[in-house]
Design an enzyme around this catalytic site. Structure first.
Site, PDB file in Angstrom:
ATOM      1  CG  ASP A 180      -0.246   0.031   2.536  1.00 16.43           C
ATOM      2  OD1 ASP A 180       0.798  -0.643   2.672  1.00 16.43           O
ATOM      3  OD2 ASP A 180      -0.726   0.725   3.460  1.00 16.43           O
TER       4      ASP A 180
ATOM      5  CD  GLU B 289       4.411   0.763   6.821  1.00 14.66           C
ATOM      6  OE1 GLU B 289       5.160   1.203   7.711  1.00 14.66           O
ATOM      7  OE2 GLU B 289       4.025   1.454   5.848  1.00 14.66           O
TER       8      GLU B 289
END
Length: 358
Positions: free
Chosen positions: A67, A126
């Site tokens: 991400d 994350e």
């Protein structure tokens, strides 16, 4: 570089489950081509990925995330893909799709050769604290000889050896609404209470007996109109700690806040938590292995603690030999100037190849 461009052009903001599934499929396909046994874990935030590559000894755990902080459309707008004068730019190129590509490039170079066993974990969230993936990270460490994170290094290319603990806390206050002019004495201002609580928190974390604490009040909200005593207010606070003892002391104190004024109520909610990772002898031993591999390919590697937090906070705090910052050198993480140097990208691939080779 073609694989990296493919990954960057799949825009993957945290929480975009369709984009997360797409990039996981692309990476999984390449990993299977390289001999990896891949398992995809679907979550509410996207797809986490674990891949095992057979080899000698206990596996070395390689950690990354798919991400980014960038919304869809950034690639066509403020941060287009480009390679100019040896510098690569693009949303998520530096943080941290280049790091993922380093992993795969090193494994590709070693395909068919003797090398150590490898396990790769790529999480989907994350950038928002890894809420769906922390347990998976814990499980992935089982039986591993050590762990290396592929976040960006320090600006000079040094690895990250230790990270500050990072906690986001929301302080919620309730009071009692009243007309601010006709009967203010009937009200209890949640905003005033929140201000007083924030001052108390700042004073507490600045106590000289504590190790330095970074405290940032990131958002404040509350109230409706200037002629209404507000009955609700809240603030989100970011805290960073250099050691676990100070972290626990501060969090325990904040969790037991008492109201300053009668009629108010105060509570604290922990939104995310990455524990302090303090360097250990095991970390130093892993660093020496990396330095030996670096020497074999004509490189020199430095390492020092980092203020920022990431998934290696959890792994390092568990006592597992850990390093981070194995991505290429560059700058501008989370900014429109996000970039990395092609030269450093090649050096990181060489270094990881040497580390994994037998």
């Amino acid at each position: 570089m073609s694989l990296l461009r493919q990954l960057v052009e799949i825009e993957t903001p945290s929480g975009d489950t369709a984009a997360s599934a797409l990039i996981a499929d692309v990476i999984a396909e390449r990993m299977r081509e390289l001999g990896g046994e891949v398992v995809l874990h679907e979550t509410s935030n996207g797809v986490n990925l674990v891949a095992d590559f057979a080899g000698s000894g206990e596996p070395l755990l390689l950690v990354g995330h798919t991400d980014t902080v960038w919304p869809v459309g950034t690639l066509a707008g403020r941060v287009p893909w480009s390679i100019v004068d040896g510098v690569v730019r693009g949303p998520g190129a530096y943080d941290m799709k280049a790091g993922i590509t380093v992993m795969l490039a090193a494994l590709s170079r070693l395909q068919g050769a003797e090398r150590r066993a490898v396990r790769i974990v790529l999480v989907c969230d994350e950038e928002i604290g890894s809420p769906t993936s922390q347990q998976l990270l814990r499980e992935a460490t089982d039986g591993c000889a050590g762990a290396i994170g592929f976040e960006s290094p320090h600006p000079d290319g040094a690895l990250k050896l230790g990270r500050r603990g990072s906690v986001r806390v929301r302080v919620d206050v309730t009071g009692r609404a009243a007309h601010a002019a006709l009967d203010p004495e009937l009200g209890v201002s949640a905003v005033d209470e929140l201000v007083d609580q924030l001052l108390r928190i700042r004073e507490f974390v600045a106590a000289p007996e504590l190790q330095p604490v970074l405290c940032n009040v990131g958002t404040v909200s509350g109230g409706t109109r200037a002629n209404v005593v507000p009955d609700a207010a809240s603030a989100e606070i970011g805290l960073r700690f250099v050691n676990a003892e100070t972290e626990q002391t501060v969090l325990d104190w904040i969790s037991s806040l008492d109201p300053v004024r009668e009629g108010a109520a105060v509570s604290a909610v922990r939104l995310s938590h990455r524990p302090t990772w303090q360097p250990s002898a095991a970390d130093d031993a892993l660093l020496e292995q990396v330095r030996a591999a670096a020497g074999a390919v004509g490189q020199q590697i430095g390492a020092r603690p980092a203020a920022g937090a990431g998934d290696t906070n959890l792994i390092g705090s568990l006592g597992i030999a850990t390093l981070d910052g194995f991505g290429p050198a560059g700058g501008g993480a989370h900014a429109v100037d996000e970039h990395f140097r092609v030269e450093s990208f090649g050096e990181r691939i060489e270094l990881l190849t040497a580390l994994l080779a037998l």
